[in-house]
Scaffold this motif. Sequence first.
Motif, short mmCIF file in Angstrom:
data_model
loop_
_atom_site.label_atom_id
_atom_site.label_comp_id
_atom_site.label_asym_id
_atom_site.label_seq_id
_atom_site.Cartn_x
_atom_site.Cartn_y
_atom_site.Cartn_z
N VAL A 181 -13.61 18.56 -44.75
CA VAL A 181 -12.80 18.35 -45.95
C VAL A 181 -12.93 16.90 -46.41
CG1 VAL A 181 -10.50 18.53 -46.97
CG2 VAL A 181 -11.16 20.08 -45.11
N ASP A 182 -12.77 15.99 -45.48
CA ASP A 182 -12.88 14.56 -45.78
C ASP A 182 -14.26 14.23 -46.34
OD1 ASP A 182 -12.15 11.61 -45.37
OD2 ASP A 182 -13.89 11.80 -44.04
N TRP A 183 -15.30 14.81 -45.74
CA TRP A 183 -16.67 14.53 -46.17
C TRP A 183 -16.91 15.02 -47.59
CZ3 TRP A 183 -20.93 17.94 -47.07
CH2 TRP A 183 -22.18 17.30 -47.19
N CYS A 184 -16.48 16.23 -47.89
CA CYS A 184 -16.68 16.77 -49.24
C CYS A 184 -15.99 15.89 -50.28
CB CYS A 184 -16.14 18.20 -49.33
SG CYS A 184 -17.15 19.44 -48.49
N ILE A 185 -14.77 15.44 -49.99
CA ILE A 185 -14.05 14.58 -50.93
C ILE A 185 -14.79 13.28 -51.13
CG2 ILE A 185 -11.91 13.28 -51.32
CD1 ILE A 185 -10.44 15.52 -49.77
N ARG A 186 -15.27 12.69 -50.04
CA ARG A 186 -15.99 11.42 -50.15
C ARG A 186 -17.30 11.58 -50.92
NH1 ARG A 186 -17.77 9.34 -45.52
NH2 ARG A 186 -17.15 11.02 -44.10
N VAL A 187 -17.99 12.70 -50.73
CA VAL A 187 -19.21 12.96 -51.50
C VAL A 187 -18.88 13.04 -52.99
CG1 VAL A 187 -20.95 14.72 -52.02
CG2 VAL A 187 -20.50 14.09 -49.65
N MET A 188 -17.79 13.73 -53.32
CA MET A 188 -17.42 13.87 -54.73
C MET A 188 -16.95 12.55 -55.33
SD MET A 188 -15.69 17.68 -54.92
CE MET A 188 -14.49 17.46 -53.59
N LYS A 189 -16.28 11.73 -54.54
CA LYS A 189 -15.89 10.40 -55.01
C LYS A 189 -17.13 9.56 -55.33
CE LYS A 189 -11.31 9.43 -53.03
NZ LYS A 189 -10.56 8.58 -52.06
N GLU A 190 -18.11 9.63 -54.44
CA GLU A 190 -19.33 8.87 -54.66
C GLU A 190 -20.08 9.38 -55.88
OE1 GLU A 190 -22.28 5.94 -53.93
OE2 GLU A 190 -20.16 6.17 -53.37
N ALA A 191 -20.04 10.69 -56.10
CA ALA A 191 -20.67 11.26 -57.29
C ALA A 191 -20.03 10.69 -58.56
CB ALA A 191 -20.53 12.79 -57.27
N GLU A 192 -18.71 10.61 -58.56
CA GLU A 192 -18.01 10.05 -59.72
C GLU A 192 -18.37 8.57 -59.90
OE1 GLU A 192 -13.51 8.93 -60.27
OE2 GLU A 192 -13.78 11.05 -60.84
N ARG A 193 -18.43 7.85 -58.80
CA ARG A 193 -18.75 6.42 -58.87
C ARG A 193 -20.12 6.20 -59.48
NH1 ARG A 193 -21.23 2.22 -56.55
NH2 ARG A 193 -22.42 3.54 -55.10
N ARG A 194 -21.06 7.09 -59.16
CA ARG A 194 -22.43 6.95 -59.67
C ARG A 194 -22.61 7.64 -61.03
NH1 ARG A 194 -26.70 7.78 -54.66
NH2 ARG A 194 -25.50 6.73 -53.03
N GLY A 195 -21.59 8.31 -61.52
CA GLY A 195 -21.69 8.99 -62.80
C GLY A 195 -22.55 10.23 -62.74
N LEU A 196 -22.58 10.90 -61.59
CA LEU A 196 -23.39 12.10 -61.41
C LEU A 196 -22.54 13.35 -61.59
CD1 LEU A 196 -25.40 11.00 -58.24
CD2 LEU A 196 -26.25 11.12 -60.59
N PRO A 197 -23.07 14.36 -62.26
CA PRO A 197 -22.30 15.60 -62.47
C PRO A 197 -22.29 16.47 -61.21
CG PRO A 197 -24.49 15.85 -63.39
CD PRO A 197 -24.39 14.42 -62.90
N MET A 198 -21.39 17.44 -61.20
CA MET A 198 -21.38 18.49 -60.19
C MET A 198 -21.41 19.81 -60.94
SD MET A 198 -18.78 16.94 -57.31
CE MET A 198 -17.59 16.21 -58.44
#
Length: 258
Positions: free
Chosen positions: A186-203
């Motif tokens: 759970v923690d890992w998925c959230i951190r991956v999504m946070k990093e995606a937002e920081r880099r401006g990458l879509p999901m």
Amino acid sequence: MIHFSIITITYQAEAVLEKTVESVLEQQYAYVEHLIIDGASKDRTVAIAEAYKERSDAADNGHSVLITSEPDKGLYDAMNKGLVKATGDYVVFLNAGDFLPSPHTLETVAACVGEGEELPAVLYGETDIVDSNYQFLRHRRLKVPKVLTWRSFRQGMLVCHQAFYARTDLARTLLYNTAYRHSADVDWCIRVMKEAERRGLPMRQVDAVIANFLAGGDSKQNHRASLNERFHVMCKHYGFFSTIIMHLWFVIRGVVKK
């Protein structure tokens, strides 16, 4: 073409591994790397994995299978070993006993990315729950949102770990926190999504069931400890008071549904 790294963590998994590897072997998509990270099993787990590798090599289907077997410090330590070894564009964790729903699952996931576009940070889809005979039990209770952000998980783990394909170059910089025993995913998925937002990458949502999840895994077997850890994970990312409010809502929602 998009390359996938599928990571399967095993330990004493002879009873359930066959279904998992068979579902990967059946994939019509050619660009697949399957990493089987075993924790020095003493049963037939490694023998099953090696027989699968021989079949995969003989099939000449474009897949590569890598098997390692050595002691580890637990599930998430083994997952970190897999992340370090992965070379595909996307990485996904398929536990022993879980399996891909159809021979075209990876084709479906790959088709969500347009030719020449920058790779989305995460590709995600729906999950079905199966019983010990691998028969359909139900659709996963939590539905994936059409628009996913790291804030989405305030409502619970809306995307199952096995249906969460993370860009490998991003995921490898965010190893699992091995201080958690049951909820580091759970923690890992959230951190991956946070990093995606920081880099401006879509999901991007894959509008399909892309994983079958075997009921009765670690979080089920260690339910209380898992819930306790998950509460701490939520507090870490969303704040204590926000987490308390959301948990009160979960209780009220549960009472109303009854």
